[in-house]
Design a protein around this motif. Structure first.
Motif, PDB file in Angstrom:
ATOM      1  N   VAL A   1      65.374  14.192  38.361  1.00 23.25           N
ATOM      2  CA  VAL A   1      65.676  14.554  39.751  1.00 23.25           C
ATOM      3  C   VAL A   1      65.217  15.978  40.048  1.00 23.25           C
ATOM      4  CG1 VAL A   1      67.538  14.959  41.406  1.00 23.25           C
ATOM      5  CG2 VAL A   1      67.571  12.917  39.971  1.00 23.25           C
TER       6      VAL A   1
ATOM      7  N   SER B   1      69.614  13.479  44.364  1.00 21.34           N
ATOM      8  CA  SER B   1      70.632  13.770  43.353  1.00 21.34           C
ATOM      9  C   SER B   1      70.713  12.579  42.406  1.00 21.34           C
ATOM     10  CB  SER B   1      71.994  14.012  44.013  1.00 21.34           C
ATOM     11  OG  SER B   1      72.515  12.805  44.541  1.00 21.34           O
ATOM     12  N   THR B   2      71.612  12.639  41.461  1.00 20.23           N
ATOM     13  CA  THR B   2      71.819  11.517  40.539  1.00 20.23           C
ATOM     14  C   THR B   2      72.740  10.460  41.137  1.00 20.23           C
ATOM     15  OG1 THR B   2      73.625  12.720  39.492  1.00 20.23           O
ATOM     16  CG2 THR B   2      71.437  12.964  38.509  1.00 20.23           C
TER      17      THR B   2
ATOM     18  N   GLN C   1      62.782   7.907  42.989  1.00 21.30           N
ATOM     19  CA  GLN C   1      64.196   8.166  43.249  1.00 21.30           C
ATOM     20  C   GLN C   1      64.978   6.866  43.380  1.00 21.30           C
ATOM     21  OE1 GLN C   1      66.019  10.972  43.404  1.00 21.30           O
ATOM     22  NE2 GLN C   1      67.902  10.031  44.144  1.00 21.30           N
TER      23      GLN C   1
ATOM     24  N   VAL D   1      65.949   6.410  39.387  1.00 18.32           N
ATOM     25  CA  VAL D   1      67.190   7.189  39.418  1.00 18.32           C
ATOM     26  C   VAL D   1      68.358   6.352  39.925  1.00 18.32           C
ATOM     27  CG1 VAL D   1      68.342   9.221  40.403  1.00 18.32           C
ATOM     28  CG2 VAL D   1      65.933   9.363  39.708  1.00 18.32           C
TER      29      VAL D   1
ATOM     30  N   VAL E   1      68.423  11.929  33.423  1.00 18.87           N
ATOM     31  CA  VAL E   1      68.214  11.625  34.842  1.00 18.87           C
ATOM     32  C   VAL E   1      68.226  12.908  35.666  1.00 18.87           C
ATOM     33  CG1 VAL E   1      69.171  10.438  36.853  1.00 18.87           C
ATOM     34  CG2 VAL E   1      69.175   9.316  34.624  1.00 18.87           C
ATOM     35  N   GLY E   2      69.072  13.836  35.304  1.00 16.89           N
ATOM     36  CA  GLY E   2      69.133  15.106  36.030  1.00 16.89           C
ATOM     37  C   GLY E   2      67.821  15.868  35.972  1.00 16.89           C
TER      38      GLY E   2
END
Length: 478
Positions: free
Chosen positions: A424, A341-342, A278, A282, A420-421
């Motif tokens: 995640v 989250s992003t 993360q 991310v 990226v979503g």
């Protein structure tokens, strides 16, 4: 007490310090993207494979003697690792560091359980847990600083003076060991079977995602490891002086600790992995920034070990500490899943990080308190080794399973680029599954006797105290 905590600090620092140096190690030593994981995994294979023989050596040959040997192995292997110019040499050095850890871990716990009174032992466990938590801070932060300013080699070289200081302190503050029992009766066949089984199982579980779970190598390695494990238990049942006496598995505290540690380590190893992904993949953090992001968690973990754990154990007992700790770790994983989250902001993650640190810091020493609660003084080494072996295998299995969950919706083909979503979403699902597993594991704690029941058992078994012979006296600390 402080010296044993310092030894645990070395163990924890060595485990954590290498992570932030991995990218530079990969570039300068010549690891491929796939083989770089073995800088970490080689240590786990050496540690997990030798824990049982290390624990029994502690019981038979003496905890101080084995702890000095462990620190010597750490120091020499760290020097070799820093000087390594090829992947093979560095991996070999990491395996030897793992062998040192297989002696150091049970030796520190054995000395805690045999060197202090009941009242002091709780404090010693608290400091031991605090050292483990602070090692995560020092390892992550100092590893980043050393890598940035002195080079990756210094994440290994830094261990050498620490080991020398600890050896000098042990030799001057702890009495020499008296060998427990007949050292010539050491169960060599059992030791070889246990080492082979543990090594192959840990190796197979760690290398499975890379080689493929259906590959011939993975199937053969795991099958041989399981066969050696079955052979080990069959041999131990017939051996007059076994490496791991079968009576140990009748100790409720030890068996419960083994089960809880298995679940806990799988969850916590995955939590580290998910958090790093993360932060770096991310959110775009550098290795140093990612290391610094662990500061709040590690600081709160020290509070959990040194303040919260003694309070809970004194008032409600180890069972409550185990249940609360696992419940808290599971809750932290679910909160982390909800907050991922992003976004590039760290603040939404902070509540999960604080919960994670507080409850992981509390439960870690509590698990080993439970593991050693029923074992005799000459069984403390092998009892702690059984518990830590469970941690190694549980960590590898849990991490492999939950990483598979995290990657289930991704394209893992060569050259593939995932949104990226989607990354995640996978991280969130893995954290959620791990959190539910940890909460379910919390209920295993009710297998441990309550504080009231334990006190009643003590009263029933109480008898006039016999004269303490020289051989039965506790270890003297100067």
């Amino acid at each position: 007490m402080a010296l044993l905590a310092f030894c645990m600090l070395i163990f924890s620092v060595d485990y954590n310090i290498v992570y932030v140096a991995l990218p530079e190690i990969g570039r300068e030593v010549g690891f491929s993207a796939q083989s770089l994981q073995w800088v970490v995994s080689a240590y786990s294979v050496g540690l997990g494979g030798a824990l049982l023989i290390g624990g029994r050596a502690v019981d038979r040959l003496g905890a101080r003697r084995m702890l000095v040997l462990a620190l010597g192995l750490y120091g020499l292997a760290s020097m070799a690792g820093g000087l390594a110019g090829s992947p093979g040499l560095l991996i070999a050095a990491r395996v030897v560091q793992g062998l040192g850890g297989a002696l150091l871990f049970p030796a520190t716990l054995s000395l805690i359980n045999t060197s202090f009174s009941d009242e002091e032992r709780g404090k010693a466990y608290a400091w031991w847990g605090t050292a483990g938590a602070s090692g995560a801070i020092i390892g992550s932060m100092v590893g980043g600083l050393l890598t940035n300013y002195l080079g990756w080699e210094w994440v290994f070289f830094v261990n050498v003076p620490l080991c020398l200081i600890a050896i000098a302190g042990l030799l001057s503050n702890f009495d020499a060991d008296a060998v427990q029992g007949d050292a010539r009766g050491f169960d060599l066949p059992g030791a070889l079977l246990a080492t082979g089984a543990s090594t192959l199982l840990v190796f197979g579980l760690i290398s499975g995602p890379e080689a493929g779970w259906a590959s011939a190598r993975t199937i053969i390695v795991l099958a041989v490891g399981l066969a050696l494990g079955v052979g080990f238990f069959a041999l131990e049942a017939r051996t007059a002086d076994p490496l791991a006496p079968s009576r140990l598995f009748g100790y409720r505290g030890l068996l419960t600790a083994i089960l809880i540690i298995f679940v806990f380590q799988g969850a916590i190893n995955t939590l580290h992995y998910l958090f790093f992904i993360q932060l770096q993949d991310v959110m775009g953090y550098s290795p140093l920034q990612a290391g610094l992001a662990f500061l709040p968690m590690s600081a709160v973990a020290m509070l959990g070990s040194n303040k919260l754990l003694p309070l809970v154990v004194k008032r409600w007992g180890v069972r409550t500490a185990l249940f609360t700790g696992m419940l808290g770790v599971g809750t932290a994983m679910i909160v982390l899943a909800a907050s991922m989250s992003t976004s590039h902001s760290f603040w939404p993650l902070l509540p999960a990080v604080l919960l994670w640190g507080l409850f992981a810091g509390m439960i870690y020493p509590a698990m080993f308190m439970a593991a050693g609660s029923d074992a005799a003084p000459d069984e403390q080494g092998v009892a702690s080794a059984l518990a830590q072996t469970s941690a190694q295998i549980g960590g590898a299995m849990g991490m492999a399973a939950l990483i598979a969950v995290a990657n289930s919706g991704l394209d893992l083909g060569e050259g593939a680029h995932n949104a990226v979503g989607d990354v995640v979403n996978g991280l969130q699902l893995a954290a959620l599954v791990g959190g539910v597993a940890a909460i379910a594991g919390a209920f295993l704690a009710f297998r441990v006797k309550s504080q009231k029941a334990a006190a009643q058992d003590t009263d029933v078994q109480a008898a006039p105290e016999p004269a303490i012979t020289e051989a039965a006296q506790p270890q003297t600390i100067n």
